[in-house]
Design a protein around this motif. Structure first.
Motif, short mmCIF file in Angstrom:
data_model
loop_
_atom_site.label_atom_id
_atom_site.label_comp_id
_atom_site.label_asym_id
_atom_site.label_seq_id
_atom_site.Cartn_x
_atom_site.Cartn_y
_atom_site.Cartn_z
N THR A 6 0.73 -1.17 0.06
CA THR A 6 0.07 0.03 -0.01
C THR A 6 0.87 1.21 -0.07
O THR A 6 0.68 2.24 -0.94
CB THR A 6 -0.93 -0.03 1.11
OG1 THR A 6 -1.73 -1.20 0.92
CG2 THR A 6 -1.72 1.23 1.41
N ARG A 72 -9.04 11.92 -2.27
CA ARG A 72 -9.60 10.74 -1.89
C ARG A 72 -10.85 11.35 -1.00
O ARG A 72 -10.97 12.15 -0.33
CB ARG A 72 -8.80 9.88 -0.92
CG ARG A 72 -7.87 9.33 -1.49
CD ARG A 72 -8.27 8.31 -2.35
NE ARG A 72 -8.53 7.10 -1.57
CZ ARG A 72 -8.20 6.00 -1.62
NH1 ARG A 72 -6.99 5.41 -1.77
NH2 ARG A 72 -9.21 5.26 -0.56
N THR A 76 -11.68 7.93 3.60
CA THR A 76 -11.12 6.77 2.79
C THR A 76 -9.28 7.15 2.69
O THR A 76 -8.81 6.55 1.79
CB THR A 76 -11.72 6.65 1.46
OG1 THR A 76 -11.46 7.88 0.74
CG2 THR A 76 -13.17 6.37 1.63
N GLU A 78 -5.45 7.50 2.60
CA GLU A 78 -4.13 6.68 2.71
C GLU A 78 -3.25 7.47 2.87
O GLU A 78 -3.19 8.56 2.09
CB GLU A 78 -4.08 5.47 1.55
CG GLU A 78 -5.33 4.41 1.65
CD GLU A 78 -5.15 3.72 0.49
OE1 GLU A 78 -5.42 2.33 0.68
OE2 GLU A 78 -4.97 4.08 -0.85
N LEU A 136 -3.92 3.40 6.65
CA LEU A 136 -4.60 2.60 5.76
C LEU A 136 -6.08 2.84 5.99
O LEU A 136 -6.55 3.19 7.10
CB LEU A 136 -4.61 0.82 6.54
CG LEU A 136 -3.14 0.40 6.60
CD1 LEU A 136 -3.13 -0.93 7.27
CD2 LEU A 136 -2.64 0.29 4.93
N ASN A 137 -6.77 2.70 4.94
CA ASN A 137 -8.42 3.07 5.06
C ASN A 137 -9.20 1.91 5.25
O ASN A 137 -10.33 2.14 5.24
CB ASN A 137 -8.71 3.60 3.57
CG ASN A 137 -8.91 2.71 2.73
OD1 ASN A 137 -8.70 1.41 2.71
ND2 ASN A 137 -9.34 3.32 1.36
N ASN A 138 -8.57 0.81 5.93
CA ASN A 138 -9.39 -0.43 6.30
C ASN A 138 -9.60 -0.23 7.67
O ASN A 138 -8.64 0.41 8.21
CB ASN A 138 -9.35 -1.65 5.51
CG ASN A 138 -7.68 -1.98 5.90
OD1 ASN A 138 -7.05 -1.08 6.36
ND2 ASN A 138 -7.16 -3.13 5.41
N ASP A 139 -10.44 -0.97 8.13
CA ASP A 139 -10.49 -0.79 9.69
C ASP A 139 -10.85 0.25 10.49
O ASP A 139 -10.37 0.33 11.81
CB ASP A 139 -9.38 -1.78 10.33
CG ASP A 139 -9.29 -3.09 9.97
OD1 ASP A 139 -10.18 -3.64 9.65
OD2 ASP A 139 -8.02 -3.65 9.84
N GLY A 140 -11.49 1.25 9.86
CA GLY A 140 -11.88 2.70 10.53
C GLY A 140 -10.80 3.52 10.16
O GLY A 140 -9.59 3.50 9.65
#
Length: 151
Positions: A6, A72, A76, A78, A136-140
């Motif tokens: 990433t 972005r 979201t 990153e 990172l944009n996953n997990d909140g």
């Protein structure tokens, strides 16, 4: 995709970074600069030695860097965060380092080693990463993961 992947994607997809410096008294300053990465630890940019961020580097070579896509959607984001040691590239290293900087600008005929020395107004600068992490944009929101250098 791993956090390392990433981070590499973010660095490769973006051309500007935010460079945070501080003067001798600790007053902060942030500047957008066009950059070229090199090998996962070094980042190059061109600037005037009398610009505020360049003068700050003379007093304090420690910098913080953020590379991100400002387009972005909300929540979201990153980003790659770096702490680094920065300096003006010495004239003796320009022949080796200038082609790296120009690699993102293949049609550019300026920014040769000769263009980046006295009496010309611009110089090549380098930041060498000491620490890195990726947002990172996953997990909140605001999940920052440390990275292993080189990225």
């Amino acid at each position: 995709m791993t956090p390392q992947d990433t981070a590499r994607r973010i660095i490769d997809a973006n051309h500007y970074l935010t460079l945070a410096t501080a003067d001798r008294d600790g007053r902060p300053w942030a500047s957008p600069v066009y950059f070229t990465p090199d090998g996962g630890t070094d980042i190059y940019w061109v600037s005037r030695p009398d610009s505020r961020h360049s003068l700050n580097l003379t007093a304090r070579p420690e910098v913080a860097i953020v590379i991100y896509d400002s387009q972005r959607p909300v929540f979201t984001a990153e980003a790659v965060y770096l702490t680094a040691h920065a300096e003006q590239v010495p004239d003796s290293d320009l022949i080796r380092c200038t082609p790296t900087y120009r690699s993102r600008l293949p049609d550019l005929t300026t920014f040769t080693p000769e263009h980046l020395q006295t009496p010309n107004p611009l110089r090549l600068y380098r930041a060498r990463a000491l620490e890195a992490s990726v947002l990172l944009n996953n997990d909140g929101p605001d999940l920052r993961v440390p990275l292993t250098l080189p990225i």
